[in-house]
Motif scaffolding. Structure first.
Motif, PDB file in Angstrom:
ATOM      1  N   LEU A 130      84.209  65.084  57.244  1.00 33.85           N
ATOM      2  CA  LEU A 130      83.734  65.502  55.919  1.00 33.85           C
ATOM      3  C   LEU A 130      84.721  66.447  55.238  1.00 33.85           C
ATOM      4  O   LEU A 130      84.831  66.454  54.007  1.00 33.85           O
ATOM      5  CB  LEU A 130      82.355  66.143  56.037  1.00 33.85           C
ATOM      6  CG  LEU A 130      81.153  65.186  56.057  1.00 33.85           C
ATOM      7  CD1 LEU A 130      81.080  64.379  54.773  1.00 33.85           C
ATOM      8  CD2 LEU A 130      81.156  64.266  57.255  1.00 33.85           C
ATOM      9  N   GLY A 131      85.474  67.207  56.031  1.00 32.50           N
ATOM     10  CA  GLY A 131      86.546  68.008  55.444  1.00 32.50           C
ATOM     11  C   GLY A 131      87.635  67.120  54.865  1.00 32.50           C
ATOM     12  O   GLY A 131      88.168  67.382  53.784  1.00 32.50           O
ATOM     13  N   ALA A 132      87.953  66.042  55.584  1.00 26.88           N
ATOM     14  CA  ALA A 132      88.963  65.094  55.100  1.00 26.88           C
ATOM     15  C   ALA A 132      88.489  64.402  53.829  1.00 26.88           C
ATOM     16  O   ALA A 132      89.272  64.189  52.893  1.00 26.88           O
ATOM     17  CB  ALA A 132      89.272  64.067  56.188  1.00 26.88           C
ATOM     18  N   VAL A 133      87.206  64.037  53.776  1.00 21.44           N
ATOM     19  CA  VAL A 133      86.646  63.427  52.568  1.00 21.44           C
ATOM     20  C   VAL A 133      86.812  64.370  51.383  1.00 21.44           C
ATOM     21  O   VAL A 133      87.206  63.962  50.285  1.00 21.44           O
ATOM     22  CB  VAL A 133      85.158  63.070  52.762  1.00 21.44           C
ATOM     23  CG1 VAL A 133      84.510  62.713  51.426  1.00 21.44           C
ATOM     24  CG2 VAL A 133      85.011  61.903  53.732  1.00 21.44           C
ATOM     25  N   ALA A 134      86.519  65.651  51.591  1.00 22.15           N
ATOM     26  CA  ALA A 134      86.618  66.632  50.503  1.00 22.15           C
ATOM     27  C   ALA A 134      88.052  66.746  49.989  1.00 22.15           C
ATOM     28  O   ALA A 134      88.287  66.839  48.774  1.00 22.15           O
ATOM     29  CB  ALA A 134      86.116  67.995  50.978  1.00 22.15           C
ATOM     30  N   LEU A 276      93.166  59.559  59.851  1.00 17.24           N
ATOM     31  CA  LEU A 276      91.886  59.790  60.517  1.00 17.24           C
ATOM     32  C   LEU A 276      90.883  58.716  60.127  1.00 17.24           C
ATOM     33  O   LEU A 276      90.187  58.146  60.982  1.00 17.24           O
ATOM     34  CB  LEU A 276      91.339  61.171  60.136  1.00 17.24           C
ATOM     35  CG  LEU A 276      89.959  61.532  60.718  1.00 17.24           C
ATOM     36  CD1 LEU A 276      89.922  62.978  61.173  1.00 17.24           C
ATOM     37  CD2 LEU A 276      88.840  61.296  59.709  1.00 17.24           C
ATOM     38  N   PHE A 277      90.791  58.410  58.826  1.00 15.68           N
ATOM     39  CA  PHE A 277      89.861  57.373  58.376  1.00 15.68           C
ATOM     40  C   PHE A 277      90.224  56.011  58.966  1.00 15.68           C
ATOM     41  O   PHE A 277      89.354  55.243  59.375  1.00 15.68           O
ATOM     42  CB  PHE A 277      89.858  57.285  56.848  1.00 15.68           C
ATOM     43  CG  PHE A 277      89.395  58.535  56.161  1.00 15.68           C
ATOM     44  CD1 PHE A 277      88.258  59.210  56.587  1.00 15.68           C
ATOM     45  CD2 PHE A 277      90.100  59.053  55.082  1.00 15.68           C
ATOM     46  CE1 PHE A 277      87.833  60.365  55.954  1.00 15.68           C
ATOM     47  CE2 PHE A 277      89.683  60.211  54.446  1.00 15.68           C
ATOM     48  CZ  PHE A 277      88.545  60.864  54.886  1.00 15.68           C
ATOM     49  N   PHE A 280      89.264  56.210  62.875  1.00 17.44           N
ATOM     50  CA  PHE A 280      87.884  56.435  63.329  1.00 17.44           C
ATOM     51  C   PHE A 280      86.799  55.874  62.408  1.00 17.44           C
ATOM     52  O   PHE A 280      85.668  55.688  62.837  1.00 17.44           O
ATOM     53  CB  PHE A 280      87.639  57.946  63.503  1.00 17.44           C
ATOM     54  CG  PHE A 280      88.470  58.582  64.577  1.00 17.44           C
ATOM     55  CD1 PHE A 280      88.197  58.334  65.917  1.00 17.44           C
ATOM     56  CD2 PHE A 280      89.517  59.419  64.255  1.00 17.44           C
ATOM     57  CE1 PHE A 280      88.963  58.918  66.915  1.00 17.44           C
ATOM     58  CE2 PHE A 280      90.294  60.010  65.239  1.00 17.44           C
ATOM     59  CZ  PHE A 280      90.014  59.757  66.580  1.00 17.44           C
ATOM     60  N   ILE A 281      87.127  55.617  61.149  1.00 15.43           N
ATOM     61  CA  ILE A 281      86.088  55.193  60.199  1.00 15.43           C
ATOM     62  C   ILE A 281      86.172  53.696  59.893  1.00 15.43           C
ATOM     63  O   ILE A 281      85.194  52.974  60.014  1.00 15.43           O
ATOM     64  CB  ILE A 281      86.169  56.010  58.893  1.00 15.43           C
ATOM     65  CG1 ILE A 281      86.087  57.509  59.191  1.00 15.43           C
ATOM     66  CG2 ILE A 281      85.061  55.590  57.927  1.00 15.43           C
ATOM     67  CD1 ILE A 281      84.791  57.957  59.851  1.00 15.43           C
ATOM     68  N   GLU A 282      87.334  53.229  59.479  1.00 12.93           N
ATOM     69  CA  GLU A 282      87.514  51.804  59.166  1.00 12.93           C
ATOM     70  C   GLU A 282      88.892  51.359  59.645  1.00 12.93           C
ATOM     71  O   GLU A 282      89.906  51.719  59.050  1.00 12.93           O
ATOM     72  CB  GLU A 282      87.369  51.536  57.665  1.00 12.93           C
ATOM     73  CG  GLU A 282      87.524  50.069  57.310  1.00 12.93           C
ATOM     74  CD  GLU A 282      87.512  49.794  55.817  1.00 12.93           C
ATOM     75  OE1 GLU A 282      87.998  48.726  55.413  1.00 12.93           O
ATOM     76  OE2 GLU A 282      87.023  50.650  55.041  1.00 12.93           O
ATOM     77  N   PHE A 433      85.594  53.683  48.763  1.00 14.43           N
ATOM     78  CA  PHE A 433      86.593  52.645  49.033  1.00 14.43           C
ATOM     79  C   PHE A 433      87.819  53.233  49.723  1.00 14.43           C
ATOM     80  O   PHE A 433      88.338  52.662  50.695  1.00 14.43           O
ATOM     81  CB  PHE A 433      86.986  51.982  47.712  1.00 14.43           C
ATOM     82  CG  PHE A 433      87.961  50.847  47.856  1.00 14.43           C
ATOM     83  CD1 PHE A 433      87.685  49.760  48.662  1.00 14.43           C
ATOM     84  CD2 PHE A 433      89.166  50.873  47.167  1.00 14.43           C
ATOM     85  CE1 PHE A 433      88.595  48.709  48.785  1.00 14.43           C
ATOM     86  CE2 PHE A 433      90.071  49.830  47.279  1.00 14.43           C
ATOM     87  CZ  PHE A 433      89.788  48.746  48.097  1.00 14.43           C
ATOM     88  N   VAL A 434      88.284  54.388  49.257  1.00  8.07           N
ATOM     89  CA  VAL A 434      89.518  54.991  49.780  1.00  8.07           C
ATOM     90  C   VAL A 434      89.327  55.541  51.186  1.00  8.07           C
ATOM     91  O   VAL A 434      90.232  55.472  52.019  1.00  8.07           O
ATOM     92  CB  VAL A 434      90.019  56.090  48.823  1.00  8.07           C
ATOM     93  CG1 VAL A 434      91.191  56.857  49.436  1.00  8.07           C
ATOM     94  CG2 VAL A 434      90.434  55.481  47.493  1.00  8.07           C
ATOM     95  N   THR A 435      88.154  56.098  51.484  1.00 11.07           N
ATOM     96  CA  THR A 435      87.921  56.718  52.794  1.00 11.07           C
ATOM     97  C   THR A 435      87.364  55.746  53.830  1.00 11.07           C
ATOM     98  O   THR A 435      87.409  56.045  55.027  1.00 11.07           O
ATOM     99  CB  THR A 435      86.948  57.900  52.670  1.00 11.07           C
ATOM    100  OG1 THR A 435      85.690  57.424  52.175  1.00 11.07           O
ATOM    101  CG2 THR A 435      87.503  58.964  51.732  1.00 11.07           C
ATOM    102  N   GLY A 436      86.807  54.628  53.377  1.00  6.65           N
ATOM    103  CA  GLY A 436      86.217  53.677  54.322  1.00  6.65           C
ATOM    104  C   GLY A 436      84.843  54.072  54.813  1.00  6.65           C
ATOM    105  O   GLY A 436      84.290  53.427  55.711  1.00  6.65           O
TER     106      GLY A 436
END
Length: 455
Positions: A130-134, A276-277, A280-282, A433-436
């Motif tokens: 969530l820090g990376a998303v911010a 990171l995304f 671990f995310i997409e 879209f950008v973070t997956g």
């Protein structure tokens, strides 16, 4: 001197005395030392701090430090022999600014589900994801403003409280203007008429586009839609450019350029967070985004899109026929399985689009366009606006809109009307879209959805 951890890790000022502030992610005691992993939110990586037992407050404070505590550390930057880090900070003083009770602090060093974190919006920015998303969200916001400013667009702040329903769907949050607010027993309307929270700044942006040329808005919008999907929010942010002397083709070109610009900016300036995304995310996220940046977008009309959907062997939950609005499953099928790239769909049926879209020569379709992307579906929606007074009035009457209430909007066609167009980009859809991320609630700091409004 005080420094952000991102600067320390980037510049690696070996031998310099610095001061950092941050929060403890983990602590490990061994021999006569404590190893503190400190993060200040400026980057994904932590800075390792080595606190020697000889420090005057070691027993009293440092030995009691736990995850979540905030600290100020002064020390010397040295090369690190440890794997995975180039420098570390040898502390000369460690001051505990704020304690965090280890028994109750909920963000211990383990994986937490996004659903769990959603219940604590006030703490979740401290997690890696969530820090990376911010950080990525902030960068995308900067890139959007930079894109338009570089092209001579003027930013216009359109009203949050409005008396016009741009979309015509009636899904507006009504502003309470009764005696509870005004103090008048007769419940006279505060603004003299019913008002609501805006669903779009487009109509007001047109006012300024038809005076100043090219403008854009970037602000919050609200939809009173009782939707609980992973793609919908009750409060979200919209980017809405509006251009005078610009037709649908010009509109599509600008939207395409903007998407490529901001995606490329995030890839170049947020590499650590994007990795990171991707990991671990997409899986394959970075390659997917690079594909969007580097490739031309496909283009198809709505009618041709319906034909392709009808000709497919795919079983859709929502039946396909000409005249219906394309659902997310249809949009994703076209982008992910048919074209395998972003897709622009144009010329939608007039019956499913708002009154302000320009009617095409066939009388059945309008000069509308949607940009669809893999994994999301629609990310941009726009149109050429109807600049012909008589046609616009007819469309408004057919839609059941009181033309008198929109006399100001019709004046734009009475006095110096010109072809003009614009589009809307849901900012959270872009961040998604950008973070997956799988759920849009994870890409806005404080999500508002039906029955849910933390903080």
């Amino acid at each position: 001197m005080k420094q952000r951890i991102s600067a320390v890790l980037g510049e690696q000022p070996v031998g310099q005395k610095i001061v950092i502030n941050g929060w403890i992610r983990t602590k490990r005691d061994t021999g006569g030392f404590s190893f503190l992993e400190v993060n200040d939110g400026s980057c994904l990586a932590n800075l390792q701090v080595i606190a020697d037992k000889s420090l005057s407050n070691y027993e009293e404070d440092i030995s009691r430090i736990s995850t979540g505590c905030s600290v100020t550390v002064e020390g010397i930057v040295k090369e690190s022999p440890a794997k995975g880090q180039s420098v570390e900070l040898h502390a000369e003083s460690v001051v505990v600014v704020g304690w965090a009770e280890p028994e109750t602090y909920p963000l211990q060093k383990k994986r937490h589900s996004f659903e769990f974190l959603r219940e604590m919006s006030h703490l979740r920015p401290r997690t890696n994801a969530l820090g990376a998303v911010a950080r990525v969200r902030s960068r995308l916001s900067w890139a959007i403003n930079q894109f338009f400013q570089e092209r001579g667009f003027l930013q216009v702040h359109t009203p949050i409280i409005t008396t016009s329903d741009c979309e015509g769907a009636g899904e507006m949050f009504q502003v309470n203007t009764s005696s509870e607010i005004s103090g008048k027993a007769d419940k006279e309307e505060f603004f003299g008429k019913k008002a609501g929270l805006t669903v779009s700044g487009q109509l007001q942006a047109e006012v300024y586009a038809l005076a100043l040329g090219n403008v854009y808005t970037f602000g919050p919008t609200f939809r009173a839609e009782n939707s609980h999907t992973s793609r919908h929010l009750s409060e979200f942010w919209m980017i809405e450019p509006e251009m005078a002397f610009c037709d649908l083709q010009c509109n599509m070109q600008l939207a395409t350029e903007m998407l490529k610009y901001v995606l490329n900016d995030a890839l170049e300036n947020c590499p650590e967070d994007m990795e990171l995304f991707d990991k671990f995310i997409e899986k394959g996220l970075i390659a997917k985004l690079k594909n969007v940046v580097e490739k031309e977008f496909a283009h198809i009309t709505y009618s041709d899109a319906v034909e392709k959907l009808l000709a497919s062997d795919k079983k859709f939950e929502f039946p396909v026929k000409w005249g219906i609005d394309l659902q997310s499953e249809h949009e994703r099928y076209l982008t992910e399985e048919v074209f395998k790239c972003p897709l622009i769909v144009t010329d939608y049926p007039a019956t499913i689009k708002p009154f302000y879209m320009r009617v095409n020569d066939d009388g059945k379709t309008v000069a509308a366009m949607d940009i669809l992307v893999p994994g999301i579906g629609e990310i941009v929606g726009g149109s050429q606006r109807e600049e012909r007074l008589e046609v616009l009035e007819k469309r408004m009457i057919e839609a059941g809109i009181e033309t008198e209430e929109y006399s100001w909007y019709l004046d734009l066609r009475r006095y110096g009307s010109v072809p003009h167009s614009g589009y809307g980009l849901g900012f959270e859809r872009l961040v998604l879209f950008v973070t997956g991320m799988a759920n849009i609630r994870e890409v806005i700091p404080f999500p508002r959805t039906p029955g849910f409004a933390p903080c």
